[in-house]
Structures are given as C-alpha cells and as structure tokens.
Design an enzyme around this catalytic site. Structure first.
Site, PDB file in Angstrom:
ATOM      1  N   CYS A   1       0.835  -1.193   0.000  1.00 49.32           N
ATOM      2  CA  CYS A   1       0.000   0.000   0.000  1.00 49.32           C
ATOM      3  C   CYS A   1       0.872   1.245   0.000  1.00 49.32           C
ATOM      4  CB  CYS A   1      -0.895  -0.016   1.232  1.00 49.32           C
ATOM      5  SG  CYS A   1      -1.838   1.494   1.418  1.00 49.32           S
TER       6      CYS A   1
ATOM      7  N   GLN B   1     -19.947  -7.960  11.820  1.00 50.91           N
ATOM      8  CA  GLN B   1     -18.545  -8.269  11.498  1.00 50.91           C
ATOM      9  C   GLN B   1     -18.187  -7.743  10.102  1.00 50.91           C
ATOM     10  OE1 GLN B   1     -16.249  -9.460  13.434  1.00 50.91           O
ATOM     11  NE2 GLN B   1     -17.136 -10.836  14.934  1.00 50.91           N
TER      12      GLN B   1
ATOM     13  N   CYS C   1     -11.616 -11.207  20.214  1.00 48.39           N
ATOM     14  CA  CYS C   1     -10.864 -10.420  19.237  1.00 48.39           C
ATOM     15  C   CYS C   1      -9.578  -9.897  19.866  1.00 48.39           C
ATOM     16  CB  CYS C   1     -11.715  -9.256  18.712  1.00 48.39           C
ATOM     17  SG  CYS C   1     -12.305  -8.161  20.011  1.00 48.39           S
TER      18      CYS C   1
END
Length: 388
Positions: free
Chosen positions: A9, A216, A341
């Site tokens: 990126c 999600q 998470c």
C-alpha cells in the site's frame, strides 16, 4: 494455502492501519500463530491459524473522514493511527473497492453543491464522515452521510446526482452529529433514499443491518469464525443456549435450528431491537433477546431454577468483566465457547475460568483482519468433571 504475491500500500507509512504490511501473508500468519501460542499455548495445543485465500479488499464496512487542506482542497481518508490527522486515501487494499469508489464520488460532488468539509478545530462546515456498508451476498449498499450540522442544502438534488453515478446504492441516510466527539455517528438521522437498512446473509440466516448495527466487517472469515464456534459448542437438540454479548443476534440465530432454545443478552438496546427484528425476519420461534447484563441475567435464571447447557460469549476487546466470569462460574454451564478479538484479555479470562474448574478443549485462531496485528481466537471449554 497458496497466496498471491504481496501487494504494498502506498499509504502504509503514513496511515499506520496495516501494522504487518512489511511481511508476506505467510509470514503474517506465522507471526499471529506464534503470538497466540505464546499467550494461550499453556492452556492447550493451538490449532493452525485459518487464513484467507485472497486477503485484500475484505472490509465491507468502510468509513472516511472529510477535511480540507490548507490550500482549500477537500480530502477524504482515514485518521492517522497516532494522531487525528487525515491521511488522504482514494483506495485502500483492505476496503471494499465499490465503497472506496462511492466515497471518492461524494468528495468530487461536494464543490458543485457548494458543500464544505467539516473542520474539527472551528467546528464549522458540513460533511464530517461517510460510512458505506455493503452486503457481501446481497450486494445491497448503504451510504451514510454524517453532517456536522442539521442543515443539508439541496439534499434531494445531491441524492439524485449520487444515484446517477452509483445506481447500485440501495439506501442513503443523513446522520447528524453536531457534538465535539470522536464518535462517527450522531443520535439523529434521516433516511433520504431507500429503507435506511440493508440485508445480508450469513450461514443460512438473513440479517437487517442499520447504520448503527454492529456487524462483522469481514464476511468471508465471519462464516469461518462462527462455523468454528458452533462446531466447538457441540450443540444438541435438547440444549438451551445463552448467547452472551449477542449484538444483533448473529451467532444465536444461526444456532437456533440446532438447539431447543436460544437466549441472547446484550446491553446495547439498539442491538437488541435489531436482534428481535432479525429473529422475525428468519421466522425463528425458539429464540428471545434481552437488554441486560449477561452475568446477572444468568444468575437470575439459575435462581429461578433455569440452567443453560451452553454459553457462547463474544465480548469486546477489553474481554469479559470479572463480574460476568464470576456469574458464569456460578451458573456452571456444561460447555462454554469463548470467541475473542483480543487473545491478551482472553488469556486473563481463561486463567480465571480454568482456576474455577473449567478445562480448555480446543483453541482455534482465525485471521479476520489480514495485514493488521489483530487476530480472533475461538476457545472451547467444558467443566472439568464433564470432560471425561
């Protein structure tokens, strides 16, 4: 699993969102696996992490902040992770391509409608954020325009112009956030086009998603994660299941056909309302949802002579509260599935549960967020005496 060559990126050094971009995807998976083993390996053997075949453009919820450069040019992008400065981004390797295109179109439309970007220092200007949610299976697209003022000049013309550029948009919502806050969405909103919601499918169930619904953001890996959670729960037709921290009811509703009954508990009243709507949408008759503290709820039910065979818990990053874990142990369900998470807080909670008589049976990491440091982990536990 074979993966294509790594893309890099151009914004990676400024943005800070992709902490692992410097590693190949295989190296990222090894790094996450090693981290989970280090944190949780003392409880049980850790199964091989489940990665993505195509670990790019997986984010189906995309939000962009809007601002103006010193030269007066409107920019859109993401806040730098270490500051509150906007990094101008037109395309992100993690974000849905269509969502990115829509955000760029909105930015380009602003000057022709004499609309400005919001200024966080002066608290003046119009557009603060744009949020785009896209249904992976339904293809439906929601656009939420977040204004720093409740005045939206020529809004009908703006909506018309946006739909002409992107006829795939199924609903447009104007959300008003006039507060000095880092929260993206404000309390008030107005539906400008469509129903104000989009539909999505997940493991055979349909879910209606509103601007504020938690859902999600990686649909492919969500199916992997939830399938694994249900497999670990070892559900039987006679089971009573408690879905703690249930959100809009996703896990509980997907499990409903496999058990006798499902009870979902969640503190967020908007999420509970969405969960009840989703239950009706799927014609599910053996589920109910309550706005309450899940730990206290379990104890109240136990005091009334009601027990749960299985608890599936999916707490926020901070993990479960000590109070919840204490209530869980007192309620003593036979099986617990802990979806996390944040394996660091999960380690702390597992330590509490294993000291209190539960035994870890399986540990499965899932890479929900490629190129970032985050990793989801599903752990199954049973009462020590019930584990054979």
């Amino acid at each position: 699993m074979e993966h294509k060559a790594q893309k890099l990126c151009p914004h990676r050094k400024k943005c800070g969102g992709c902490q692992l971009q410097n590693l190949s995807y295989e190296e990222q998976l090894h790094h996450k696996m090693a981290k989970v083993i280090k944190l949780l390996g003392t409880f049980h053997r850790v199964s091989e992490i489940i990665g993505m075949e195509h670990p790019y453009h997986y984010r189906n919820k995309v939000q962009a902040a809007f601002g103006t450069t010193r030269g007066g040019k409107i920019i859109s992008g993401i806040f730098q992770s270490s500051s509150h400065r906007i990094v101008a981004v037109d395309e992100c390797l993690l974000e849905d391509k269509k969502a990115d295109e829509i955000i760029v179109s909105i930015r380009k439309l602003l000057p022709s409608f004499k609309l400005t970007a919001y200024n966080e220092d002066t608290h003046r200007g119009f557009l603060r954020h744009v949020l785009v949610k896209r249904g992976f299976k339904s293809g439906e697209v929601m656009v939420v325009l977040v204004g720093g003022t409740n005045v939206f000049p020529r809004k009908k013309d703006f909506v018309k112009a946006l739909l002409k550029l992107h006829p795939e948009i199924t609903t447009i919502v104007f959300n008003i956030n006039t507060k000095k806050t880092s929260l993206v969405l404000g309390e008030r909103q107005e539906v400008l086009y469509g129903s104000g919601k989009i539909m999505e499918e997940l493991l055979g169930c349909r879910f209606r998603i509103s601007p504020k619904s938690f859902y999600q953001i990686n649909p492919i890996q969500t199916e992997v994660l939830y399938s694994k959670a249900l497999e670990f729960a070892d559900l039987k037709g006679s089971d009573k299941l408690l879905d703690a921290y249930c959100g809009i009811g996703t896990i509980g509703l997907i499990a409903a056909s496999k058990v006798k009954s499902v009870v979902g508990v969640e503190l967020n009243k908007d999420a509970v309302r969405d969960a009840r709507e989703n239950m009706k949408l799927n014609s599910i008759k053996n589920a109910e949802f309550h706005c309450a503290d899940a730990g206290e709820f379990m104890l109240e039910k136990k005091a009334a002579g009601e027990n749960f065979d299985v608890v599936i818990m999916d707490p926020p990053r901070a993990g479960a509260s000590k109070q919840f874990l204490s209530c869980l142990v007192k309620a003593s369900p036979e099986r617990v599935v802990y979806v996390s998470c944040n394996p660091e807080t999960q380690k702390r909670d597992l330590f509490y549960l294993t000291k209190a008589g539960y035994k870890v049976k399986k540990i499965q990491p899932v890479d929900m967020f490629p190129h970032t440091a985050h990793c989801e982990v599903v752990v199954s536990l049973t009462q020590n005496f019930a584990s054979g």
